[in-house]
Write a protein that holds these residues in place. Structure first.
Motif, PDB file in Angstrom:
ATOM      1  N   SER A 594       0.810  -1.222   0.000  1.00 55.01           N
ATOM      2  CA  SER A 594       0.000   0.000   0.000  1.00 55.01           C
ATOM      3  C   SER A 594       0.839   1.265   0.000  1.00 55.01           C
ATOM      4  O   SER A 594       0.337   2.341   0.338  1.00 55.01           O
ATOM      5  CB  SER A 594      -0.921  -0.003   1.233  1.00 55.01           C
ATOM      6  N   SER A 595       2.107   1.174  -0.409  1.00 53.30           N
ATOM      7  CA  SER A 595       3.022   2.323  -0.315  1.00 53.30           C
ATOM      8  C   SER A 595       3.042   3.175  -1.574  1.00 53.30           C
ATOM      9  O   SER A 595       4.086   3.728  -1.952  1.00 53.30           O
ATOM     10  CB  SER A 595       4.435   1.824   0.008  1.00 53.30           C
ATOM     11  N   ASP A 596       1.907   3.327  -2.229  1.00 50.20           N
ATOM     12  CA  ASP A 596       1.860   4.027  -3.516  1.00 50.20           C
ATOM     13  C   ASP A 596       2.308   5.476  -3.440  1.00 50.20           C
ATOM     14  O   ASP A 596       2.805   6.039  -4.428  1.00 50.20           O
ATOM     15  CB  ASP A 596       0.438   3.983  -4.090  1.00 50.20           C
ATOM     16  N   HIS A 597       2.109   6.135  -2.305  1.00 45.23           N
ATOM     17  CA  HIS A 597       2.445   7.556  -2.226  1.00 45.23           C
ATOM     18  C   HIS A 597       3.926   7.813  -2.485  1.00 45.23           C
ATOM     19  O   HIS A 597       4.291   8.915  -2.914  1.00 45.23           O
ATOM     20  CB  HIS A 597       2.055   8.110  -0.848  1.00 45.23           C
ATOM     21  N   LEU A 598       4.762   6.807  -2.268  1.00 44.55           N
ATOM     22  CA  LEU A 598       6.193   6.983  -2.487  1.00 44.55           C
ATOM     23  C   LEU A 598       6.554   7.059  -3.962  1.00 44.55           C
ATOM     24  O   LEU A 598       7.666   7.466  -4.313  1.00 44.55           O
ATOM     25  CB  LEU A 598       6.958   5.833  -1.828  1.00 44.55           C
ATOM     26  N   ALA A 599       5.630   6.686  -4.845  1.00 45.47           N
ATOM     27  CA  ALA A 599       5.924   6.594  -6.280  1.00 45.47           C
ATOM     28  C   ALA A 599       5.421   7.788  -7.085  1.00 45.47           C
ATOM     29  O   ALA A 599       5.529   7.785  -8.305  1.00 45.47           O
ATOM     30  CB  ALA A 599       5.309   5.309  -6.846  1.00 45.47           C
ATOM     31  N   ASP A 600       4.895   8.805  -6.436  1.00 44.92           N
ATOM     32  CA  ASP A 600       4.242   9.884  -7.177  1.00 44.92           C
ATOM     33  C   ASP A 600       5.204  10.712  -8.027  1.00 44.92           C
ATOM     34  O   ASP A 600       4.796  11.298  -9.020  1.00 44.92           O
ATOM     35  CB  ASP A 600       3.501  10.809  -6.212  1.00 44.92           C
ATOM     36  N   ASP A 601       6.460  10.816  -7.639  1.00 48.27           N
ATOM     37  CA  ASP A 601       7.407  11.667  -8.354  1.00 48.27           C
ATOM     38  C   ASP A 601       8.690  10.875  -8.650  1.00 48.27           C
ATOM     39  O   ASP A 601       9.625  10.866  -7.851  1.00 48.27           O
ATOM     40  CB  ASP A 601       7.732  12.908  -7.524  1.00 48.27           C
ATOM     41  N   ALA A 631      13.257   1.350  -7.406  1.00 47.17           N
ATOM     42  CA  ALA A 631      12.476   0.859  -8.548  1.00 47.17           C
ATOM     43  C   ALA A 631      11.338   1.796  -8.921  1.00 47.17           C
ATOM     44  O   ALA A 631      10.795   1.713 -10.031  1.00 47.17           O
ATOM     45  CB  ALA A 631      11.921  -0.524  -8.237  1.00 47.17           C
ATOM     46  N   LEU A 632      10.973   2.695  -8.006  1.00 50.04           N
ATOM     47  CA  LEU A 632       9.907   3.654  -8.285  1.00 50.04           C
ATOM     48  C   LEU A 632      10.402   4.800  -9.161  1.00 50.04           C
ATOM     49  O   LEU A 632       9.611   5.660  -9.549  1.00 50.04           O
ATOM     50  CB  LEU A 632       9.345   4.195  -6.973  1.00 50.04           C
ATOM     51  N   GLY A 633      11.693   4.803  -9.487  1.00 53.76           N
ATOM     52  CA  GLY A 633      12.252   5.846 -10.328  1.00 53.76           C
ATOM     53  C   GLY A 633      12.041   5.627 -11.807  1.00 53.76           C
ATOM     54  O   GLY A 633      12.340   6.515 -12.608  1.00 53.76           O
ATOM     55  N   GLY A 634      11.559   4.443 -12.223  1.00 57.42           N
ATOM     56  CA  GLY A 634      11.314   4.191 -13.632  1.00 57.42           C
ATOM     57  C   GLY A 634      11.656   2.760 -14.011  1.00 57.42           C
ATOM     58  O   GLY A 634      12.195   1.991 -13.204  1.00 57.42           O
ATOM     59  N   ASP A 635      11.350   2.393 -15.243  1.00 60.21           N
ATOM     60  CA  ASP A 635      11.559   1.017 -15.702  1.00 60.21           C
ATOM     61  C   ASP A 635      13.032   0.614 -15.654  1.00 60.21           C
ATOM     62  O   ASP A 635      13.367  -0.508 -15.250  1.00 60.21           O
ATOM     63  CB  ASP A 635      11.032   0.856 -17.132  1.00 60.21           C
TER      64      ASP A 635
END
Length: 669
Positions: A594-601, A631-635
């Motif tokens: 549920s940690s989606d907020h970390l991926a917004d930017d 990994a939230l920084g991009g593919d």
């Protein structure tokens, strides 16, 4: 992991502010007000079902009025607990009780490479003739009232402060003489300049002669901190004593909305200062002025209400592996077969014990999805046995670990064995959030299990989130609606105010609460949890991980994240390590589903990771959490993280993680 607490950017969806009379509100932002999630009867039943805590901690609530629930984990807790009162920080002011009266002032914000400092600023002292003691005698959503008494215990005056309120209001209970630290001059209103700051005084049934002020019985003296360039005469008309504050919350499919109502004597408008996450526009025509603060520019408006919204966030019980290919599923099944036998005995304390339950519940979900039947069966027996051990209702009467009791003195649920000061009410949402998440995951499709463990898990939920008015628990113990985030210290024995470090464990707590509510079929609790999660996630981004470096307060600050937030100070520091990896890891672990907020930017993620890994790459303690976050920084970053995760040394896997979860999390980005 933590010692005892002795105790916006591109892509950042800010809150929507509507501060003013009812007609000014953005009516499209909210649904009908939400219903309470708890009743007093339910809370009382949950607490009385638990055994009493044998030896409650002495929190030294020396300045608490009779009949009030001890206000642990509040922005003003330092006024109540400890041998001496601590300063508090009801933005935009600082305030302190001192011998014979109180002080107030606008902090001067000083920014350095590692710290934003805006601590106690006693620019104006008010001495109350005959005052020898002070008690907190009332508090609500954003305001607190203290009663000053003479040596015989007779009430002399009440003093009220509130978050977002640039005033301190004194109401005399008898004819009263005040001595001010410097003389006020002029009329309509009289003012005092102290360095760069100016204060005004609004008197009702009182008189002023320089630094000498007399207030008649029932009269008021309200001290107002003026923003630079403000219309003092107009603002003085808004310096009306505050009677109370109240909260209304609501949800739509996309947003969680909060309204704080400030009720004044006579029900007229007052002045309310909005923080950055409230979404105020400093250049709007109706802005009365701005204040610098350690949290950024505060915007002052004439209002009776402050309303803002936060984007809703999804709570997920487990990672969804349905999109993985056969090779990935086979890799995970093989890793699960290695991870399950390697699990160590469960820790006995509530932090590491809860963290281990959360870890194993997530590992079980992976095992069952990839068809690792043997390891899954063994793990299910292990984790359910441990969950049932923790949720034996009367166990605290028979053993001193793996159980919970009710602290009748300090009013809350305490786990045995405590850790990190949890017996002093430190970090309860961090600890209990893991239990709630594990329970919500394991009972998601098992109503019989949910019913079995409910007495204790419901008690943990109530301890941190109850919104019922009862003398058994404080209302929403840890959550500060105005600030939109939680406070971690139980008694706040700090001159800089209360604090919070692990913004990510706070969001995990509210996601866990939502999952537990869903497993219980409790729609009202699920709605409360969704509201809490949305606002905590907004604050986490606005102040911890994705702050707007364009705000002047960050000029000279040399870091990408701010791990440790106090009411009057923000530090690039942690309680447990000076390493950059720790500074970032504490803001992202446990990277739940549920940690989606970390991926917004994604761009900010890349900058944060570059700083967090600068001194040791990913091959260091907390390297697993940093890989997952990267990994939230991009593919490209995800592919590199997955490759590195396969070779990451076991010593760099946190005790709240497994390699199976590390790999599965990266595969599902």
């Amino acid at each position: 992991m933590r010692p005892a607490r002795r105790t916006m950017l591109a892509g950042l969806p800010l809150g929507l502010l509507a501060a003013g009379m009812t007609g000014c509100k953005d009516r499209g932002a909210a649904s009908a007000p939400s219903s309470p999630a708890f009743t007093a009867e339910e809370v009382d039943a949950s607490m009385t079902a638990l055994p009493p805590l044998p030896e409650p901690a002495d929190l030294r609530a020396l300045r608490l009025g009779e009949g009030l629930v001890p206000p642990t984990n509040r922005w003003f807790s330092g006024l109540v607990f400890g041998e001496e009162p601590q300063p508090v920080h009801p933005l935009p002011l600082s305030f302190a009780l001192v011998d014979g009266g109180f002080t107030l002032g606008l902090p001067t914000v000083v920014t350095s490479e590692r710290t934003l400092m805006g601590g106690n600023s006693p620019e104006l002292e008010v001495a109350v003739d005959g005052a020898e003691s002070a008690l907190v005698t009332a508090y609500d959503e954003a305001s607190v009232t203290m009663t000053l008494r003479d040596g015989s215990g007779i009430d002399l005056a009440t003093v009220t402060i509130a978050e977002g309120w640039p005033c301190v209001a004194l109401r005399a209970s008898t004819g009263l003489d005040l001595t001010l630290s410097a003389p006020f001059a002029g009329e309509d209103p009289p003012t005092l300049a102290v360095g760069p700051h100016t204060y005004a005084l609004a008197l009702e049934d009182g008189s002023l002669d320089g630094a000498a002020c007399h207030v008649a019985s029932g009269g008021t003296a309200t001290f107002l901190a003026l923003p630079e360039g403000a219309d003092a005469a107009h603002l003085a008309t808004l310096a009306v004593p505050l009677e109370s504050t109240a909260l209304t919350r609501s949800l739509t499919e996309d947003a969680a909305t909060t309204t704080l109502t400030y009720t004044t004597a006579g029900n007229g408008p007052t002045a309310i200062a909005a923080m950055p996450h409230h979404g105020a526009d400093p250049s709007a025509d109706d802005v009365l002025g701005t204040y610098p603060s350690v949290y950024g520019t505060l915007v002052l408006r004439e209002a009776t209400e402050l309303t803002w919204s936060a984007p809703r966030r999804e709570a997920r019980a487990a990672l969804d592996l349905s999109g993985l290919d056969d090779a990935q599923r086979e890799e995970l099944a093989a890793q699960v077969a290695l991870d399950v036998p390697a699990l160590l005995d469960y820790p006995a304390d509530t932090y590491f014990g809860g963290k281990a339950l959360h870890r194993d519940a997530q590992l079980l979900a992976i095992a069952e999805q990839v068809g690792a039947e043997g390891p899954a069966a063994a793990l299910r027996e292990r984790v359910l046995t441990q969950l049932r051990r923790w949720t034996e209702v009367g166990a605290a009467a028979e053993r001193d670990a793996f159980c919970f009791a009710y602290d009748r003195t300090n009013r809350g649920v305490v786990g045995l064995t405590p850790s990190f000061g949890s017996e002093e009410f430190n970090d309860h949402h961090f600890h209990y959030g893991y239990f709630l998440y594990a329970a919500g995951t394991l009972a998601a499709d098992d109503p019989e299990l949910a019913e079995e463990i409910a007495p204790v898990i419901d008690a943990l939920a109530a301890d941190i989130a109850s919104d019922a008015a009862t003398d058994m628990l404080p209302v929403r113990r840890v959550f500060d609606a105005y600030a939109s985030h939680s406070w971690a210290s139980g008694t706040s024995p700090f001159a800089d105010g209360n604090n919070q470090e692990s913004s990510s464990e706070a969001t995990t707590a509210w996601a866990g609460l939502q999952l537990w509510a869903r497993a219980r079929g409790n729609a009202e609790l699920e709605e409360l949890a969704a509201w809490l999660l949305a606002h905590e996630a907004l604050a986490a981004r606005t102040y911890w991980t994705d702050f707007d470096a364009a705000d002047p307060v960050y000029d000279g600050f040399a870091h990408q994240v701010l791990p440790l937030q106090f009411g009057g100070k923000r530090d690039y520091a942690t309680w447990f390590s000076a390493e950059p990896a720790a500074a970032l890891a504490i803001l992202v672990l446990p990277l739940s589903p549920s940690s989606d907020h970390l991926a917004d930017d994604p761009e900010r993620v890349r900058r944060n990771v570059a700083e967090g890994t600068a001194s040791g790459g990913f091959d260091q303690q907390y390297g697993d959490w940093l890989l997952m976050y990267s990994a939230l920084g991009g593919d490209e970053e995800r592919d590199a993280a997955l490759e590195a995760a396969r070779d990451l040394a076991d010593e760099h896997l946190d005790d709240g993680n497994t390699r199976s979860y590390l790999l599965a999390w990266l595969m599902t980005r």
